[in-house]
Motif scaffolding. Structure first.
Motif: not given
Length: 597
Positions: A365-368, A372-374, A408-410, A444-445
């Protein structure tokens, strides 16, 4: 708590009543204390009972009233309130399940919204030839059925239903794609073509004129609002008190983590000295027993420990063959061992399942939020090559987690969440994609937590917990899924739960209840060393199950991709243990089920 089964003819008489014995045998382990059958020309409804509340024979099922017949598997926590509400009903026992009979008689399936508990039930009204099959709102208890012609067969287990004489024995390919791509099968499908599961929070109503699915639990849209820790404390204490109702010995699973420690602490206030049970591994990086010992000592609970060595895990893997469906969660194996030992001392056990999904406990959840941080987004493009995780027998390393995050973050949020969290086969190893519908949420969370609650929790964690415990006639209860607790958790919303650490609201409650070292502990979860098993004790079996010709005949996975993943895993240049385990358990189940194509 019981195993229920039956066959009903919506028109005429039953054609194969002698086959009811097969259904009965499949659910017998769930209810070893008594077995009764209600027999009519058009219906056979049976119950194997596990006696928990009111263990007298008078409380054995099925229940009957004005020719209506009811069979219930589960536990109704607000049964005392329901009994007062229907004081005019001629109850024959003190048991909780009987309170559902006047609800269904007077209100039909929509009346189940007033029920607080876990259940799978069958209600038969012969005068109108109406059969109702229903499950609790979270799907804690299973119920499966097949509808062929004018007959409906149902049971607490799916496997025997596929032997209906007019049902083709075949694999449901859409369900199999789910199993491989998500690690679970989405309701109402099962892996057996023609066999369905009753959806959670629904009643399936069969009449001679047709079939209707009634969603009796229609949840109101969430209105996010602050929740005080004191408000949560009251709801949680009420939940634990309600779920301690029992006329037989009761205990608690204790890992030493936040969730199980909170449950144990609340339960011990009502029943000091309640027995606690934990499982651990010889490999220290996986072993949770030292923390469980510490918490049990500080709470004054006697602790029984179970060790899950390689030989024990292999024995549990053989037991898993008997559960009727593949369960990809590796934690099934130690849970089977833990349940076996727990059943020697108690008949009911409390667990901390559900807290992560409701209160934002997973690190993903924190990873999501980070994704989102540029600046972090830039790192995901350029930084994955910095980390090369290796496969081994120890828990996941930091380098593995960082690389997995960067790779996977992209992706879109739900896709990356599945990749981070499911442990299932990656898209490039599948012959066709798996489509997941998004929930309408502004954050989104909130969407992802709702996804976890209605998919991972319902279809994986609760299935694992139910099958492992009920295999030995042990009733498992989950206080975090009590309605009052769920309402507050959803009302608080993801923005409240997830900060730099998860479970902020739950931690605020825990500060006055559990030792400080529990709050400082890094989240672990029950991680199982399946990577070492696939490279060691299960090496030959994995090679056999992953043969190219076998996988190509299945047509659901790309055999070349599986071969590459296995080679990397064996060379310890990459950790594909969870994905390979999902395929391994599926292929093992398919071989055991036989005649499935």
């Amino acid at each position: 708590m019981c195993g229920i089964y039956g066959m009903v003819a919506l028109a005429g008489a039953l054609r194969w009543p002698e086959r009811a014995d097969r259904l009965a045998t499949s659910v017998q382990p769930r209810g070893p204390d008594a077995h009764h059958v209600h027999t009519l020309p058009e219906a056979i409804i049976g119950v194997h009972r596990l006696r928990i509340v009111d263990p007298r024979p008078e409380a054995d099922q099925p229940f009957t009233h004005q020719r209506h017949v009811l069979a219930v598997n589960g536990e109704i926590y607000n049964a005392p309130d329901l009994r007062r509400r229907f004081a005019g009903h001629p109850f024959r026992s003190r048991t909780d399940g009987e309170t559902l009979l006047p609800i269904l008689d007077q209100h039909g399936p929509v009346g189940l919204r007033a029920v607080e508990g876990m259940f799978g039930l069958a209600w038969w009204a012969p005068d109108t030839r109406t059969l109702v099959l229903a499950r609790d709102v979270h799907g804690e208890k299973p119920l499966f059925y097949t509808h062929v012609g004018s007959e409906v067969w149902f049971a607490s287990a799916p496997e025997p239903l596929r032997h209906h004489p007019q049902l083709a024995i075949a694999l449901d390919l859409d369900a199999a794609r789910d199993q491989l791509a998500l690690g679970v099968v989405r309701e109402p499908r099962t892996l057996f073509a023609g066999v369905r599961k009753v959806p959670a929070g629904c009643a399936v109503v069969f009449t001679p004129s047709g079939v209707q699915i009634v969603r009796y639990d229609a949840e109101d849209p969430v209105e996010y609002a602050p929740v005080a820790p004191s408000e949560l404390a009251q709801a949680f204490d009420d939940a634990v008190a309600a779920e301690l109702q029992s006329d037989v010995p009761i205990g608690v699973f204790l890992s030493g983590g936040l969730d199980s420690s909170l449950v144990a602490q609340a339960a011990a206030r009502h029943q000091p000295g309640m027995p606690a049970f934990c499982v651990g591994f010889p490999e220290s990086s996986y072993d949770e027993r030292p923390m469980a010992r510490r918490v049990a000592r500080d709470l004054g609970l006697p602790l029984t420990e179970v060790e899950a060595g390689t030989a024990d895990l292999l024995r549990a893997l053989d037991i898993a063959r008997t559960l009727g469906e593949p369960i990809a969660d590796p934690a099934l194996l130690p849970t089977i061992l833990l349940a076996e030992r727990t059943r020697q001392d108690v008949t009911v056990v409390l667990s901390g399942e559900g807290a992560d999904e409701l209160f934002g406990g997973y690190p993903t959840y924190l990873a999501h939020r980070l994704a989102e941080i540029p600046f972090v987004a830039w790192c995901t493009v350029h930084g994955a090559r910095w980390f090369r995780p290796r496969s081994g027998d120890r828990r996941l390393t930091t380098s593995f987690l960082v690389r997995r995050f960067l790779e996977e973050a992209r992706k879109p949020a739900i896709e990356r969440h599945i990749a981070w969290f499911s442990g299932a086969m990656p898209p490039h190893a599948l012959t066709s994609p798996c489509t997941v519908h998004r929930a309408p949420c502004t954050d989104i969370l909130d969407e992802i937590m709702e996804f976890d609650r209605t998919l991972w929790l319902r279809e994986r964690l609760l299935v694992k917990f139910d099958r492992a415990t009920m295999r030995v006639g042990l009733e498992g209860r989950v206080p975090f899924l009590h309605p009052g607790v769920v309402r507050l958790a959803r009302r608080a919303g993801a923005a409240t739960h997830v900060g730099w650490r998860g479970k902020r609201l739950l931690r605020a409650l825990a500060r006055t209840r559990v030792p400080a070292y529990v709050l400082r502990r890094t989240k672990r979860g029950m991680t199982v060393p399946v990577g070492g098993l696939l490279n060691g004790a299960l090496r030959e079996e994995a090679d056999r199950l992953f043969r190219r010709e076998r996988l190509d005949a299945l047509g659901l996975v790309r055999s070349d991709a599986v071969t590459s993943m296995l080679a990397e895993h064996r060379a310890r240049t990459a950790d594909h243990s969870r994905a390979l385990w999902t395929l391994f358990t599926f292929e093992r189940w398919r071989e055991c089920a036989g005649s499935l194509t």
